[in-house]
Design an enzyme around this catalytic site. Structure first.
Site, PDB file in Angstrom:
ATOM      1  N   ASP A   1      -5.592 -11.428 -51.082  1.00 39.03           N
ATOM      2  CA  ASP A   1      -6.343 -10.382 -50.395  1.00 39.03           C
ATOM      3  C   ASP A   1      -5.398  -9.238 -50.027  1.00 39.03           C
ATOM      4  O   ASP A   1      -5.343  -8.790 -48.896  1.00 39.03           O
ATOM      5  CB  ASP A   1      -6.973 -10.982 -49.130  1.00 39.03           C
ATOM      6  CG  ASP A   1      -8.015 -10.040 -48.529  1.00 39.03           C
ATOM      7  OD1 ASP A   1      -8.407  -9.094 -49.209  1.00 39.03           O
ATOM      8  OD2 ASP A   1      -8.407 -10.259 -47.363  1.00 39.03           O
TER       9      ASP A   1
ATOM     10  N   CYS B   1     -31.313  -5.650 -61.631  1.00 43.43           N
ATOM     11  CA  CYS B   1     -31.324  -5.989 -60.198  1.00 43.43           C
ATOM     12  C   CYS B   1     -30.639  -4.881 -59.380  1.00 43.43           C
ATOM     13  O   CYS B   1     -29.633  -4.311 -59.791  1.00 43.43           O
ATOM     14  CB  CYS B   1     -30.588  -7.311 -60.002  1.00 43.43           C
ATOM     15  SG  CYS B   1     -30.391  -7.777 -58.279  1.00 43.43           S
TER      16      CYS B   1
ATOM     17  N   CYS C   1     -28.708  -5.748 -53.839  1.00 43.37           N
ATOM     18  CA  CYS C   1     -27.619  -5.455 -52.899  1.00 43.37           C
ATOM     19  C   CYS C   1     -27.686  -4.004 -52.421  1.00 43.37           C
ATOM     20  O   CYS C   1     -27.462  -3.715 -51.243  1.00 43.37           O
ATOM     21  CB  CYS C   1     -26.264  -5.747 -53.542  1.00 43.37           C
ATOM     22  SG  CYS C   1     -26.021  -4.920 -55.112  1.00 43.37           S
TER      23      CYS C   1
ATOM     24  N   CYS D   1     -28.712  -3.101 -48.158  1.00 43.31           N
ATOM     25  CA  CYS D   1     -27.612  -2.687 -47.275  1.00 43.31           C
ATOM     26  C   CYS D   1     -28.155  -1.983 -46.020  1.00 43.31           C
ATOM     27  O   CYS D   1     -28.815  -0.944 -46.112  1.00 43.31           O
ATOM     28  CB  CYS D   1     -26.660  -1.758 -48.028  1.00 43.31           C
ATOM     29  SG  CYS D   1     -25.370  -1.129 -46.938  1.00 43.31           S
TER      30      CYS D   1
ATOM     31  N   CYS E   1     -19.891   1.254 -44.328  1.00 42.27           N
ATOM     32  CA  CYS E   1     -20.047  -0.198 -44.483  1.00 42.27           C
ATOM     33  C   CYS E   1     -19.748  -0.899 -43.148  1.00 42.27           C
ATOM     34  O   CYS E   1     -18.771  -0.585 -42.470  1.00 42.27           O
ATOM     35  CB  CYS E   1     -19.113  -0.693 -45.573  1.00 42.27           C
ATOM     36  SG  CYS E   1     -19.073  -2.483 -45.693  1.00 42.27           S
TER      37      CYS E   1
ATOM     38  N   CYS F   1     -20.003  -8.166 -42.526  1.00 44.40           N
ATOM     39  CA  CYS F   1     -21.401  -8.190 -42.963  1.00 44.40           C
ATOM     40  C   CYS F   1     -21.430  -8.882 -44.325  1.00 44.40           C
ATOM     41  O   CYS F   1     -20.508  -8.719 -45.128  1.00 44.40           O
ATOM     42  CB  CYS F   1     -21.913  -6.750 -43.080  1.00 44.40           C
ATOM     43  SG  CYS F   1     -23.506  -6.559 -43.896  1.00 44.40           S
TER      44      CYS F   1
ATOM     45  N   CYS G   1     -25.031  -7.840 -48.602  1.00 45.02           N
ATOM     46  CA  CYS G   1     -25.099  -7.556 -50.030  1.00 45.02           C
ATOM     47  C   CYS G   1     -24.682  -8.769 -50.869  1.00 45.02           C
ATOM     48  O   CYS G   1     -24.824  -8.762 -52.087  1.00 45.02           O
ATOM     49  CB  CYS G   1     -24.305  -6.301 -50.409  1.00 45.02           C
ATOM     50  SG  CYS G   1     -22.596  -6.328 -49.891  1.00 45.02           S
TER      51      CYS G   1
ATOM     52  N   CYS H   1     -27.765 -11.339 -53.117  1.00 48.47           N
ATOM     53  CA  CYS H   1     -27.454 -11.415 -54.550  1.00 48.47           C
ATOM     54  C   CYS H   1     -27.981 -12.721 -55.149  1.00 48.47           C
ATOM     55  O   CYS H   1     -27.601 -13.810 -54.699  1.00 48.47           O
ATOM     56  CB  CYS H   1     -25.941 -11.310 -54.769  1.00 48.47           C
ATOM     57  SG  CYS H   1     -25.505 -11.451 -56.523  1.00 48.47           S
TER      58      CYS H   1
HETATM   59  S1  SF4 Z   1     -24.411  -7.640 -57.431  1.00 47.55           S
HETATM   60 FE1  SF4 Z   1     -26.033  -9.208 -57.278  1.00 47.55          FE
HETATM   61  S2  SF4 Z   1     -27.566  -8.233 -55.970  1.00 47.55           S
HETATM   62 FE2  SF4 Z   1     -26.241  -6.600 -56.710  1.00 47.55          FE
HETATM   63  S3  SF4 Z   1     -27.219  -5.841 -58.542  1.00 47.55           S
HETATM   64 FE3  SF4 Z   1     -25.762  -7.398 -59.193  1.00 47.55          FE
HETATM   65  S4  SF4 Z   1     -26.971  -9.255 -59.306  1.00 47.55           S
HETATM   66 FE4  SF4 Z   1     -28.162  -7.837 -58.075  1.00 47.55          FE
HETATM   67  S1  SF4 Z   2     -21.130  -5.481 -46.451  1.00 44.62           S
HETATM   68 FE1  SF4 Z   2     -23.085  -4.950 -45.485  1.00 44.62          FE
HETATM   69  S2  SF4 Z   2     -22.851  -2.822 -44.841  1.00 44.62           S
HETATM   70 FE2  SF4 Z   2     -21.207  -3.260 -46.302  1.00 44.62          FE
HETATM   71  S3  SF4 Z   2     -22.047  -2.626 -48.262  1.00 44.62           S
HETATM   72 FE3  SF4 Z   2     -22.523  -4.809 -48.062  1.00 44.62          FE
HETATM   73  S4  SF4 Z   2     -24.554  -4.841 -47.143  1.00 44.62           S
HETATM   74 FE4  SF4 Z   2     -23.759  -2.790 -46.848  1.00 44.62          FE
END
Ligand code: SF4
Ligand code: SF4
Length: 362
Positions: free
Chosen positions: A149, A207, A210, A214, A230, A257, A260, A264
């Site tokens: 990381d 898709c 995500c 958000c 974010c 968070c 997203c 998925c």
């Molecule tokens: S990352 Fe996952 S939720 Fe986002 S578009 Fe791709 S398949 Fe869909």
């Molecule tokens: S972590 Fe949460 S706020 Fe950040 S991009 Fe993903 S859904 Fe949006």
């Protein structure tokens, strides 16, 4: 698979051995790639030029080093990219988020700080590889260095190139058999291992879950995240006031968070971990906002010792909970707790408490 001319003699089954050692050390998968990330370098530059990294200056500080691992670790020609699942089996993903009196902490942060654990395992793996090479090369050393990381490396791009998954529209690395709830780590080395070089193509299809889900509309478009909006950035990286217009969207998320990722569909395939260290500590996966808001600094420091949460610091922790309490259902307990904390809080936290109290007057 490609095969370079090694200046080391490499046992023909070394790759299999590395995979076996990695599994024994708790990794679920690895891939090997070279250090050329040209295509990603351009995208990174564009993203930085737009200022989407906000106050995360370290993202820009390393210049091209981020997309050139051989500049970060001179002499490196290979990257062994590995992943480790982190989802503890006892964690219930959605109920905590849905109850607005509860505190939501990003799933990866509920256990022990993963950096130390993964770096240690990567170093053990590097050592095993080194010993295997020494055994057939008259003690000739390889160089290797472990990263986890790590800001100076484009980890997801490397993992993508090494065949561990594709970078989804949510910018996470997604694996067809394991979703995206895993940590990534890398070993940079000068050992000319055969590469996998199997850039995984995207399987997002049509898709857009995500992007749609958000809460703060942080995606500029597919694959492009404005980190300044974010919630992970706002609750972890940002010091100072959280922009007013984004506070409502934060809901009850007080550290990071996962929306997203929760949204998925590939995370239907995510696997749970057997690592005890990733299990939630102090029942933080079930805590209420009021319980956590009552912590003083000494309690915060004691309870978050050795955890990623420590990183945000007590003041930002209180700031985040104040915002979440502003978004909680109005009750006497919530208003009382906010009013009580007001007189002893720092100026920054007080500003957020005042905002929260206003939400309950509407
Ligand atoms: S990352 Fe996952 S939720 Fe986002 S578009 Fe791709 S398949 Fe869909
Ligand atoms: S972590 Fe949460 S706020 Fe950040 S991009 Fe993903 S859904 Fe949006």
């Amino acid at each position: 698979m490609t095969s370079d001319l090694p200046h080391f003699t490499v046992a023909s089954n070394l790759r299999e051995q590395i995979e076996q050692w990695a599994q024994e050390l708790g990794f679920q998968q690895l891939g090997i790639t070279d250090v050329d990330l040209g295509e990603h370098e351009q995208r990174l530059q564009q993203w930085l030029q737009q200022g989407y990294h906000g106050e995360m200056g370290y993202m820009a500080d390393h210049g091209n080093m981020r997309s050139r691992p051989d500049e970060l670790q001179p002499g490196s020609i290979r990257v062994i990219s590995l992943r480790m699942d982190y989802l503890a089996p006892e964690i219930e993903l959605t109920s905590q988020l849905q109850n607005k009196n509860n505190a939501y902490i990003s799933r990866y942060a509920l256990g022990r700080d993963y950096h130390k654990l993964i770096r240690k395992r990567l170093t053990q793996l590097g050592k095993k590889i080194q010993q295997a090479i020494e055994a057939v090369n008259q003690q000739q050393d390889i160089s290797y260095r472990a990263f986890v990381d790590s800001a100076p490396l484009l980890e997801r791009a490397l993992a993508n190139k090494a065949g561990l998954g594709w970078i989804g529209k949510n910018t996470m690395l997604i694996n067809r058999k394991a979703g995206s709830y895993f940590f990534l780590g890398e070993i940079l080395t000068d050992l000319p291992l055969p590469t996998d070089d199997s850039y995984q193509k995207e399987h997002c299809g049509r898709c857009t879950s995500c992007l749609d889900i958000c809460p703060t509309q942080a995606f500029v478009g597919p694959h492009v995240l404005d980190a300044r909006k974010c919630i992970s950035y706002l609750t972890i990286e940002l010091d100072g006031p959280i922009p007013m217009e984004l506070r409502k969207g934060i809901g009850n998320r007080i550290f990071g968070c996962d929306d997203c990722q929760i949204g998925c569909p590939w995370n239907r395939f995510s696997k749970t971990t057997a690592e005890q260290d990733f299990s939630p500590r102090h029942q933080l996966d079930k805590a209420t906002l009021l319980e956590l808001f009552a912590w003083d600094e000494a309690t915060f420091l004691k309870r978050t010792e050795g955890m990623p949460i420590r990183r945000t610091g007590f003041e930002n922790w209180q700031r985040n909970i104040a915002v979440a309490l502003g978004n909680a259902p109005t009750s006497l307990e919530v208003v009382d707790a906010l009013e009580k904390a007001r007189s002893t809080s720092t100026e920054l936290v007080r500003q957020h408490i005042d905002w929260a109290l206003q939400q309950h007057q509407k």
